[in-house]
Motif scaffolding. Structure first.
Motif, short mmCIF file in Angstrom:
data_model
loop_
_atom_site.label_atom_id
_atom_site.label_comp_id
_atom_site.label_asym_id
_atom_site.label_seq_id
_atom_site.Cartn_x
_atom_site.Cartn_y
_atom_site.Cartn_z
N GLU A 31 -66.46 -21.80 -33.78
CA GLU A 31 -66.56 -21.76 -32.33
C GLU A 31 -65.17 -21.76 -31.70
O GLU A 31 -64.26 -22.44 -32.16
CB GLU A 31 -67.36 -22.98 -31.84
CG GLU A 31 -67.68 -22.95 -30.36
CD GLU A 31 -68.56 -24.12 -29.95
OE1 GLU A 31 -68.49 -24.53 -28.78
OE2 GLU A 31 -69.29 -24.63 -30.83
N GLU A 42 -68.88 -27.14 -15.16
CA GLU A 42 -69.54 -26.75 -16.40
C GLU A 42 -69.44 -25.24 -16.61
O GLU A 42 -69.49 -24.45 -15.67
CB GLU A 42 -71.02 -27.17 -16.34
CG GLU A 42 -71.85 -26.77 -17.54
CD GLU A 42 -71.31 -27.34 -18.84
OE1 GLU A 42 -71.22 -26.56 -19.81
OE2 GLU A 42 -70.96 -28.53 -18.89
N ASN A 44 -70.61 -23.88 -20.10
CA ASN A 44 -71.40 -23.48 -21.26
C ASN A 44 -72.63 -22.68 -20.87
O ASN A 44 -73.05 -21.77 -21.60
CB ASN A 44 -71.82 -24.72 -22.07
CG ASN A 44 -70.66 -25.31 -22.85
OD1 ASN A 44 -69.82 -24.58 -23.37
ND2 ASN A 44 -70.58 -26.63 -22.91
#
Length: 369
Positions: A31, A42, A44
Motif C-alpha cells: 500500500e 478524510e 480514504n
C-alpha cells in the motif's frame, strides 16, 4: 476403508492444497503511504475501490506521467504542461499541444486532488481517471490514438510493469488512466509555512498573520475588514467547495457580452455561464499566470481585479456582489475597498502557501532522467 478409497481421498486432499497454495503465497500489494495533514480531512473514501493506491501503481503512474510516447510525435508528456517546479503547471496563459495549437485554458495545478470531486476548469470530468486519459487523444494536446500509444508502450517493455500492478500484462486505456491517477492522487502539498504555522512549527510574521486574517474574513462594512478570499477558497486546502458544483464561481472577469461559457458548457444551464472551478491556492506564487485563461500575470493584478475591477454580469457570484469593506450602492461598481497595505498583507499570506518540499520532492520527479 479400503486402500483405493484411502488413496483417492489422499489425492483429493493433496490436490486441494496444491491448487490453493500458490494463490495464498502471492505477495500482497504494498500500500502507498501518503503523508497527508489530518486537517485536510478524510481521504480514504475518495479512493476508488477498483483502483487502490499501491507503491508499484504509483511508480508506474509516475513513469507514464513523464512518458512522451503517449503523444503522437513522442515530444510531449503529461509533465510537459504540469511541471513540478511550477507546482505542476507550465507557466503559460494557455498551453499548446504537439502541433503548436493553443488551447483555451490554463493548465491547472495538480495538487491535493484527493480532496476534489470535479475536474478541469468547467467540471466536465468526474474522476481523475477520466481526466488523466483525455489529453492523450485530444487533437489539440497530445494528439494520438490509444492504439498507437499502447503499441509504443508494449514495444518499450511496459507490459511487465502493467502485469506487476494489475496482474496481467495487457495495456489498456483504462489501466493507463488508473496508473496515472495513482500518481496524481499522491501529489499532496502539506508542508508550506502555512502548514508549519498550523502545526506550531513556524512563527508567522505580523504581516503574514494580518494577511491570513484578511484572507479568511468576509467583510462587513463598518464592522469587520476582510479580503473575501476564503469565501470561495475554503479552509486549509484553500480549494473550492466539493459539494456538487458549489465550488464553481463567476468571479467577475467579464461582462455578459464577453463572458465565457464555463460550467454552462457542461451543464447547458444559462445560470452556469461564466462559472469556473475554484482552484486550490496552494503554491499560488509559483503558478502564474492566473485565472482560467491566464489573463493576469501577477498576484498584484489578481488583487487589483477583486478590489476594483469586477465586471457585472447576470451570473456574477453573490459572494462577490456582497463582498465589500465599505457600503456600496447596488447601481455602483462592485469593489472591496482594500488598502494598498491590506493587499500587500494578503499577498504575504499567499506566499506562505509555497511548499518547497513538494516542488522538489524526488519521488515526484522524472524517473526517465
Amino acid at each position: 476403508m479400503n486402500k483405493i478409497n484411502y488413496l483417492y481421498l489422499l489425492l483429493l486432499f493433496i490436490g486441494f492444497f496444491s491448487c490453493n497454495k500458490p494463490e495464498e503465497m502471492k505477495p500482497e500489494p504494498v500500500e502507498l503511504e501518503l503523508n497527508a495533514p489530518v486537517y485536510f480531512g478524510e481521504f480514504n473514501n475518495r479512493i476508488p475501490e477498483d483502483n487502490p493506491l499501491t507503491e508499484k501503481g504509483f511508480q508506474l503512474g509516475r513513469m507514464l506521467f513523464y512518458e512522451k510516447k503517449l503523444s503522437g510525435d513522442n515530444t510531449m508528456a503529461c509533465a510537459s504542461c504540469h511541471q513540478q517546479k511550477k507546482a505542476f503547471t507550465d507557466g503559460l496563459a494557455v498551453s499548446k499541444g504537439i502541433d503548436g495549437i493553443a488551447g483555451k485554458v490554463s493548465a491547472m495545478s495538480l495538487v491535493n486532488m484527493l480532496w476534489a470531486e470535479k475536474f478541469t476548469w468547467n467540471g466536465r470530468k468526474r474522476s481523475i481517471e477520466e481526466q488523466s486519459v483525455d489529453p492523450v487523444a485530444n487533437p489539440i494536446e497530445m494528439h494520438t490514438t490509444f492504439e498507437a500509444a499502447i503499441e509504443k508502450l508494449e514495444a518499450d517493455g511496459y507490459s511487465e510493469l502493467f502485469s506487476e500492478v494489475f496482474g496481467t500484462p495487457e495495456i489498456t486505456e483504462g489501466r493507463i488512466g488508473k496508473a496515472l491517477s495513482q500518481f496524481q492522487r499522491s501529489l499532496i502539498s502539506g508542508n508550506s509555512k502555512y502548514d508549519q504555522y498550523l502545526r506550531n512549527e513556524y512563527q508567522a510574521t505580523s504581516q503574514e498573520i494580518r494577511g491570513m486574517q484578511l484572507f479568511f474574513t468576509h467583510p462587513i462594512p463598518g464592522q469587520l475588514r476582510g479580503g473575501n478570499c476564503g469565501d470561495c477558497h475554503l479552509g486549509p486546502l484553500t480549494s473550492g467547495d466539493i459539494d456538487g458544483f458549489q465550488g464553481f464561481h463567476n468571479n467577475g472577469l467579464d461582462s455578459d457580452e464577453e463572458l465565457d461559457a464555463g460550467l454552462m458548457e457542461f451543464t447547458g444551464n444559462p445560470a452556469d455561464k461564466g462559472r469556473f472551478k475554484t482552484p486550490s491556492l496552494r503554491n499560488i506564487a509559483l503558478t502564474a499566470p492566473y485565472m482560467h485563461d491566464g489573463r493576469f500575470q501577477t498576484l498584484e493584478e489578481v488583487l487589483d481585479h477583486y478590489n476594483e475591477n469586477i465586471k457585472k454580469s447576470e451570473t456574477l457570484d453573490i459572494l462577490i456582489k456582497e463582498g465589500s469593506n465599505e457600503p456600496i450602492d447596488p447601481n455602483e461598481p462592485v469593489k472591496l475597498f482594500l488598502t494598498d497595505q491590506e493587499k500587500e498583507d494578503i499577498i504575504a499570506f499567499l506566499h506562505m502557501l509555497t511548499d518547497e518540499e513538494f516542488v522538489n520532492n524526488p519521488r515526484f520527479s522524472n524517473p526517465h532522467n
